[in-house]
Design an enzyme around this catalytic site. Structure first.
Site: not given
Ligand code: URA
Length: 438
Positions: A82, A161, A168, A183, A187
């Site tokens: 990631h 999320d 947010r 967050s 994932k």
């Molecule tokens: N990327 C994400 O997936 N979540 C966040 O909160 C910030 C960046």
């Protein structure tokens, strides 16, 4: 349990239990808790923070709001990588087939670009015919058959999320490190891989501009991953200047193909080898990251990684001719160049400004759902520290909307600054969390 009591509890600086966090996430996902209450809770979290247990609980609850992929049917450790997002970051395009060629199954779920940082899925979809809209079943099948699939995030994965992130975004509560870590990690947990490499970018073109903050985020995500039984390493890498030279969807695919052919920009190649070395070691396929790097360098040289990329393109509906002849990728109608206004050394190529110019040229979206121009973008000629002479070509821009050319040239020139004295290039890699071996 009542949302109001939990909001007050957090507002007053007390910690929430895993059950309470789970209740809040589930109820919000099921539209039982309204946006205004969740907004208040997020703001309370923003100011009071979350402790480690609360952050783990939030990660697990977000992951559990949707499907969690299960690769336990495979006899090898599935790997995932990631990036926290950057400008010109085409690492996944090279690293995913490279790792697959090394025998590590790669299950990569990626996003589309939003704002000035590009997304892997948009880049891949610039290959005519390529589709990243896979069903979960097909994704699992391709990972098990070919060791490789790259899929766009689906609505079934971490839906809570998605909703929370959108809230947010409009309530000034994105920039909380526990919320960011939970967050991202939710994932990764839902993606099902056993070994995870996080590339946390820092610098002008990164989400975390501040280096210390980037390390804090990296450390927090590694801790969450370990607590949830993942093999995990995070590498903090530089995003002050763009990665490589190309920025833009098809242009980045072309540059990634150069790296897959054993050539291409040195920084992209080095980053792929370093990140890949850690992942192979994490997955237990080599004894240490250095051995992993050597193996991956061999697979770039002998064409095995390129062959894996071609196999992925075919499996996901793309035209494989583009792999051998990148001139078949989308081409823009117009191009222009900008020239160095003086002699000197490049002091800065501001990745954020470059990313914004790319956006202006049509590479990305200002809003979710906007159309993107697969051919648009820019190609730089130099990196920070390089010597340039007045009137050298600094960069070329490519675009299809003729009215953006002049403005893009002006703004791109503004991303460069020069020095009469030699300039030390910035480090590509700032550090590894935790220091290897883990
Ligand atoms: N990327 C994400 O997936 N979540 C966040 O909160 C910030 C960046």
């Amino acid at each position: 349990m009542k949302a109001l009591d939990l909001i007050i509890k957090k507002r007053d600086g007390q910690s929430l239990s895993a059950e309470e966090i789970n209740f809040l996430v589930q109820a919000y996902n099921n539209e039982i808790i309204p946006d205004y209450q969740m907004s208040a809770l997020l703001m309370a979290i923003y100011f009071q923070g979350l402790n480690n247990k609360e952050t783990n609980a939030l990660t697990a609850a977000l992951a559990a709001s949707g499907e969690i992929l299960d690769f336990s049917f495979m006899d090898k450790i599935v790997v995932d990588k990631h990036s926290s997002g950057g400008v010109g970051d085409k690492v996944t395009l090279v690293l995913a087939p490279l790792l697959a060629a090394a025998g590590a199954p790669v299950a990569k779920i990626s996003g589309r670009g939003l704002g000035f940082s590009g997304g892997t899925i948009d880049k891949l979809e610039s290959i005519p015919g390529f589709s990243a809209e896979l069903t979960t079943e097909r994704f699992l099948e391709l990972v098990s058959e070919n060791n490789l699939a790259i899929m766009a995030q689906t609505a079934n994965l971490t839906p809570a999320d998605g909703k929370l992130y959108a809230l947010r975004d409009v309530t000034g509560t994105v920039e909380n490190i526990s919320l960011i870590a939970a967050s991202i990690m939710s994932k990764k947990i839902a993606g099902g891989a056993g070994a995870i490499l996080l590339d946390v970018k820092t610098g002008q073109g990164a989400f975390m501009r501040n280096r210390d903050e980037a390390f804090r985020l990296a450390e927090m995500m590694v801790r969450i991953g370990k607590d949830l039984d993942k093999r995990i390493v995070s590498v903090v890498t530089d995003m002050n200047q763009p990665l490589g030279y190309a920025v833009g969807n098809a242009l980045e695919v072309k540059e990634a193909l150069e790296v897959l052919c054993g050539a291409g920009p040195a920084d992209v190649k080095r980053l792929c080898l370093v990140l890949g070395g850690y992942l192979l070691a994490l997955a237990g396929r080599v004894r240490n990251p250095e051995e992993g790097q050597a193996e991956l360098a061999r697979l770039l040289e002998n064409g095995a990684a390129l062959q894996k990329f071609r196999q992925m393109v075919i499996a996901q509906g793309g035209h494989p001719e583009c792999v051998d002849d990148p001139s078949l990728l989308p081409q823009s109608a117009y191009s222009k160049v900008i020239y160095a206004p003086q002699d000197g050394y490049l002091r800065e190529v501001d990745a954020r400004k470059v990313g914004k110019v790319a956006l202006l040229l049509g590479t990305g979206r200002a809003f979710k759902g906007d159309e993107i121009d697969a051919a648009a973008g820019l190609v730089l000629r130099y990196k920070v520290g390089d010597r340039v002479a007045k009137d050298d070509i600094l960069a070329s821009i490519f675009f299809s909307r003729d009215y953006v050319g002049e403005q893009a040239c002006r703004e791109l020139l503004d991303a460069f600054s020069f020095s009469d004295e030699p300039v030390e290039p910035p480090p590509l890699i700032h550090g590894v969390v935790p220091p290897f071996p883990v």
